[in-house]
Design a protein around this motif. Sequence first.
Motif, PDB file in Angstrom:
ATOM      1  N   UNK A 161       0.864  -1.188   0.000  1.00  0.00           N
ATOM      2  CA  UNK A 161       0.000   0.000   0.000  1.00  0.00           C
ATOM      3  C   UNK A 161       0.891   1.226   0.000  1.00  0.00           C
ATOM      4  N   UNK A 162       0.341   2.348  -0.443  1.00  0.00           N
ATOM      5  CA  UNK A 162       1.111   3.589  -0.403  1.00  0.00           C
ATOM      6  C   UNK A 162       0.804   4.407   0.846  1.00  0.00           C
ATOM      7  N   UNK A 163      -0.380   4.181   1.442  1.00  0.00           N
ATOM      8  CA  UNK A 163      -0.810   4.991   2.575  1.00  0.00           C
ATOM      9  C   UNK A 163      -1.497   4.132   3.626  1.00  0.00           C
ATOM     10  N   UNK A 164      -1.218   4.458   4.892  1.00  0.00           N
ATOM     11  CA  UNK A 164      -1.961   3.868   6.006  1.00  0.00           C
ATOM     12  C   UNK A 164      -2.720   4.995   6.687  1.00  0.00           C
ATOM     13  N   UNK A 165      -3.997   4.747   6.990  1.00  0.00           N
ATOM     14  CA  UNK A 165      -4.789   5.726   7.714  1.00  0.00           C
ATOM     15  C   UNK A 165      -5.213   5.128   9.051  1.00  0.00           C
ATOM     16  N   UNK A 166      -5.584   6.000   9.968  1.00  0.00           N
ATOM     17  CA  UNK A 166      -6.118   5.575  11.260  1.00  0.00           C
ATOM     18  C   UNK A 166      -7.115   6.637  11.720  1.00  0.00           C
ATOM     19  N   UNK A 167      -8.221   6.178  12.283  1.00  0.00           N
ATOM     20  CA  UNK A 167      -9.206   7.082  12.854  1.00  0.00           C
ATOM     21  C   UNK A 167      -9.218   6.930  14.361  1.00  0.00           C
ATOM     22  N   UNK A 168      -9.322   8.049  15.059  1.00  0.00           N
ATOM     23  CA  UNK A 168      -9.295   8.008  16.519  1.00  0.00           C
ATOM     24  C   UNK A 168     -10.106   9.164  17.085  1.00  0.00           C
ATOM     25  N   UNK A 169     -10.330   9.098  18.374  1.00  0.00           N
ATOM     26  CA  UNK A 169     -11.017  10.195  19.043  1.00  0.00           C
ATOM     27  C   UNK A 169     -10.096  11.388  19.199  1.00  0.00           C
ATOM     28  N   UNK A 170     -10.693  12.524  19.503  1.00  0.00           N
ATOM     29  CA  UNK A 170      -9.953  13.772  19.649  1.00  0.00           C
ATOM     30  C   UNK A 170      -9.345  13.841  21.052  1.00  0.00           C
ATOM     31  N   UNK A 217     -19.283  14.105  14.387  1.00  0.00           N
ATOM     32  CA  UNK A 217     -20.264  13.322  15.156  1.00  0.00           C
ATOM     33  C   UNK A 217     -20.135  11.805  14.998  1.00  0.00           C
ATOM     34  N   UNK A 218     -18.990  11.312  14.571  1.00  0.00           N
ATOM     35  CA  UNK A 218     -18.829   9.872  14.331  1.00  0.00           C
ATOM     36  C   UNK A 218     -19.175   9.047  15.568  1.00  0.00           C
ATOM     37  N   UNK A 219     -18.646   9.409  16.718  1.00  0.00           N
ATOM     38  CA  UNK A 219     -18.858   8.598  17.916  1.00  0.00           C
ATOM     39  C   UNK A 219     -20.300   8.682  18.410  1.00  0.00           C
ATOM     40  N   UNK A 220     -20.944   9.794  18.186  1.00  0.00           N
ATOM     41  CA  UNK A 220     -22.357   9.942  18.562  1.00  0.00           C
ATOM     42  C   UNK A 220     -23.247   9.120  17.622  1.00  0.00           C
ATOM     43  N   UNK A 221     -22.937   9.152  16.342  1.00  0.00           N
ATOM     44  CA  UNK A 221     -23.770   8.479  15.338  1.00  0.00           C
ATOM     45  C   UNK A 221     -23.557   6.969  15.270  1.00  0.00           C
ATOM     46  N   UNK A 222     -22.393   6.456  15.700  1.00  0.00           N
ATOM     47  CA  UNK A 222     -22.057   5.048  15.473  1.00  0.00           C
ATOM     48  C   UNK A 222     -21.945   4.179  16.718  1.00  0.00           C
ATOM     49  N   UNK A 223     -21.989   4.772  17.886  1.00  0.00           N
ATOM     50  CA  UNK A 223     -21.881   3.989  19.117  1.00  0.00           C
ATOM     51  C   UNK A 223     -23.171   4.095  19.913  1.00  0.00           C
ATOM     52  N   UNK A 224     -23.479   3.012  20.624  1.00  0.00           N
ATOM     53  CA  UNK A 224     -24.754   2.969  21.345  1.00  0.00           C
ATOM     54  C   UNK A 224     -24.693   3.618  22.727  1.00  0.00           C
TER      55      UNK A 224
END
Length: 147
Positions: free
Chosen positions: A90-99, A120-127
């Motif tokens: 791969x040419x790129x690695x990405x990672x998503x995390x909280x602020x 709003x990722x954590x609000x929209x995707x976690x219960x």
Amino acid sequence: MEIKSICENKKQFLDLLLLADEQESMIDKYLERGDLFALYDSDLKSVCIVTRESDDVCELKNIATYEKWHGNGYGSKLLHHIFSHYKGKYTTMIVGTGDSPWILRFYEKNGFRISHRVKDFFIDNYDHPMFDDGIQLVDMIYLSKAL
């Protein structure tokens, strides 16, 4: 120290994976399609999961080290192993995390740079509300690293 690629019975690492992503249903979305790596230093210290997102991009979906081993370099050693493993694939690695400042510093120290934010990722995707150091996680911060 040894880093192993785990191909079977990935759920055996769930307790550690939940430290980085505390909702099992979210882990289930990437666990089987991802490559799981486990770092041992006499016993298990860290794990991570990497998924293929496109021909050029892979994503670090989860990386966790048992809390009593934080600050000993295990997470960074695991990252550098996967950087080498995926270089040329791969040419790129990405990672998503909280602020979270300490997590962002960890990724930046290991060569990642902030790319974009998913509002709003954590609000929209976690219960349930997610917190780190007493601060509620709302947006997902994406970072990227050239391989």
